[in-house]
Design an enzyme around this catalytic site. Structure first.
Site, mmCIF file in Angstrom:
data_model
loop_
_atom_site.group_PDB
_atom_site.id
_atom_site.type_symbol
_atom_site.label_atom_id
_atom_site.label_comp_id
_atom_site.label_asym_id
_atom_site.label_seq_id
_atom_site.Cartn_x
_atom_site.Cartn_y
_atom_site.Cartn_z
ATOM 1 N N CYS A 130 -1.341 4.660 8.384
ATOM 2 C CA CYS A 130 -2.655 5.082 8.871
ATOM 3 C C CYS A 130 -2.835 4.731 10.362
ATOM 4 C CB CYS A 130 -3.715 4.388 8.048
ATOM 5 S SG CYS A 130 -3.574 2.599 8.213
ATOM 6 N N CYS A 171 0.830 -1.217 0.000
ATOM 7 C CA CYS A 171 0.000 0.000 0.000
ATOM 8 C C CYS A 171 0.864 1.267 0.000
ATOM 9 C CB CYS A 171 -0.925 0.005 1.214
ATOM 10 S SG CYS A 171 -0.002 0.114 2.759
ATOM 11 N N CYS A 195 -2.244 -4.142 7.679
ATOM 12 C CA CYS A 195 -1.425 -3.289 8.563
ATOM 13 C C CYS A 195 -0.753 -4.167 9.633
ATOM 14 C CB CYS A 195 -2.278 -2.214 9.236
ATOM 15 S SG CYS A 195 -3.238 -1.240 8.081
ATOM 16 N N ASP A 219 2.784 2.231 2.608
ATOM 17 C CA ASP A 219 3.119 2.639 3.973
ATOM 18 C C ASP A 219 4.387 1.931 4.441
ATOM 19 O OD1 ASP A 219 0.868 4.159 3.975
ATOM 20 O OD2 ASP A 219 -0.318 2.805 5.233
#
Ligand code: FES
Length: 150
Positions: free
Chosen positions: A75, A50, A119, A52
């Site tokens: 995030c 993504c 995540c 990140d």
């Protein structure tokens, strides 16, 4: 209608609780172990698909993780996952910490929405890489001085 800063913050927290578990909101809003360790025994920076990035620093003493810290540009759920995984490994033998995976982090956070589960995977992968980095240099610490500084 003008909304005060406190009211706005409360509205934000209420919205977060509609989507995420109490554990996730707690770790996202009050992240533990954020920052770096100056002289780390293990370090990794991993960027997920993504885009990140998470960084993890480990301080290992006698094969036990004495300290673990993280940073991320990700995030809310990436922050929660980094905070949780660094809490989970503190005080654990390195070997045991190596077995912590995405599912363990998801369980500790009491779940994440489907679209945020990656995540926890980013946190697990970064931890593994930091442990690999520790193993790589634990016998020949001098080699670290030839590695790119962080
Ligand atoms: Fe990509 Fe959280 S949205 S790691």
């Amino acid at each position: 209608m003008r909304v005060s800063r406190e009211e706005y913050q409360q509205m934000l927290v209420t919205e977060l609780h509609k989507i995420y578990s109490d554990e996730t909101v707690d770790h996202a809003l009050k992240p533990r172990n954020m920052g770096n360790i100056d002289i780390a025994s293990g370090y990794a920076s991993v960027t997920g698909p993504c885009g990140d990035t998470m960084e993890i620093w480990l301080s290992v003493d006698n094969k036990i993780i004495a300290e673990a810290t993280f940073m991320t540009d990700g995030c809310v759920t990436t922050i929660a996952a980094g905070s949780m995984v660094t809490e989970m490994v503190k005080g654990k033998p390195v070997e045991e910490a190596m077995r912590i995976g995405q599912q363990d982090i998801l369980r500790a956070l009491n779940g994440l929405p489907e679209e945020s589960k990656h995540c926890a995977l980013l946190a697990a992968n970064t931890l593994k890489e930091a442990i690999i980095d520790y193993y790589e240099y634990s016998h020949d610490k001098w080699k670290r001085s030839y590695k790119k500084q962080w």
